[in-house]
Design a protein around this motif. Structure first.
Motif, PDB file in Angstrom:
ATOM      1  N   GLN A 133     -11.792   4.443   9.945  1.00 25.53           N
ATOM      2  CA  GLN A 133     -12.439   3.324   9.267  1.00 25.53           C
ATOM      3  C   GLN A 133     -11.640   2.033   9.371  1.00 25.53           C
ATOM      4  O   GLN A 133     -11.966   1.046   8.733  1.00 25.53           O
ATOM      5  CB  GLN A 133     -12.698   3.691   7.811  1.00 25.53           C
ATOM      6  N   GLU A 134     -10.578   2.066  10.173  1.00 25.04           N
ATOM      7  CA  GLU A 134      -9.724   0.916  10.424  1.00 25.04           C
ATOM      8  C   GLU A 134      -9.156   0.310   9.144  1.00 25.04           C
ATOM      9  O   GLU A 134      -9.067  -0.903   8.980  1.00 25.04           O
ATOM     10  CB  GLU A 134     -10.469  -0.135  11.255  1.00 25.04           C
ATOM     11  N   TRP A 135      -8.791   1.172   8.195  1.00 20.69           N
ATOM     12  CA  TRP A 135      -8.096   0.733   6.997  1.00 20.69           C
ATOM     13  C   TRP A 135      -6.639   0.539   7.363  1.00 20.69           C
ATOM     14  O   TRP A 135      -6.129   1.118   8.314  1.00 20.69           O
ATOM     15  CB  TRP A 135      -8.169   1.774   5.891  1.00 20.69           C
ATOM     16  N   ASP A 136      -5.951  -0.250   6.573  1.00 22.25           N
ATOM     17  CA  ASP A 136      -4.517  -0.390   6.774  1.00 22.25           C
ATOM     18  C   ASP A 136      -3.814   0.882   6.319  1.00 22.25           C
ATOM     19  O   ASP A 136      -4.133   1.433   5.259  1.00 22.25           O
ATOM     20  CB  ASP A 136      -3.971  -1.569   5.971  1.00 22.25           C
TER      21      ASP A 136
ATOM     22  N   ARG B 164      -8.837   8.949   7.837  1.00 20.29           N
ATOM     23  CA  ARG B 164      -9.816   7.925   7.460  1.00 20.29           C
ATOM     24  C   ARG B 164      -9.256   6.523   7.701  1.00 20.29           C
ATOM     25  O   ARG B 164     -10.003   5.602   8.043  1.00 20.29           O
ATOM     26  CB  ARG B 164     -10.268   8.094   6.012  1.00 20.29           C
ATOM     27  N   CYS B 165      -7.968   6.364   7.536  1.00 18.59           N
ATOM     28  CA  CYS B 165      -7.339   5.069   7.823  1.00 18.59           C
ATOM     29  C   CYS B 165      -7.559   4.697   9.285  1.00 18.59           C
ATOM     30  O   CYS B 165      -7.802   3.527   9.602  1.00 18.59           O
ATOM     31  CB  CYS B 165      -5.845   5.105   7.516  1.00 18.59           C
TER      32      CYS B 165
ATOM     33  N   ARG C 261       0.857  -1.193   0.000  1.00 20.65           N
ATOM     34  CA  ARG C 261       0.000   0.000   0.000  1.00 20.65           C
ATOM     35  C   ARG C 261       0.888   1.236   0.000  1.00 20.65           C
ATOM     36  O   ARG C 261       1.730   1.397   0.874  1.00 20.65           O
ATOM     37  CB  ARG C 261      -0.924  -0.024   1.207  1.00 20.65           C
TER      38      ARG C 261
END
Length: 83
Positions: free
Chosen positions: A55-58, A51-52, A9
């Motif tokens: 929203q618990e995104w990596d 937002r990571c 990523r």
């Protein structure tokens, strides 16, 4: 060479469309499996990273940051936020 099990990523913080096109092409050629996202300014970069968290995104594993976005202070503020 070990292959990654999941895609790398990458966050590119770049305000120049031309530089973004060159960077994007380079990633496609060298690491085609990379998930590359682009933001164009300080506010978008901070928003993306926030937002990571929310929203618990990596988080991106690699951030390519233009320190002069279009002004030097903008890039350095992003760097401070990342730290």
């Amino acid at each position: 060479m070990n292959r990654r099990k999941k895609a790398l990523r990458v966050l590119v913080v770049e305000d120049s469309d031309d530089q973004w096109q060159i960077t994007q092409r380079a990633f496609r050629q060298v690491i085609p499996e990379a998930q590359v996202a682009r933001v164009a300014n300080e506010q978008e970069a901070v928003g993306f990273l926030n937002r990571c968290v929310v929203q618990e995104w990596d988080f991106p594993e690699f951030i390519l940051l233009d320190l002069y976005l279009p002004q030097r202070e903008d890039g350095w503020r992003v760097l401070e936020e990342v730290r």
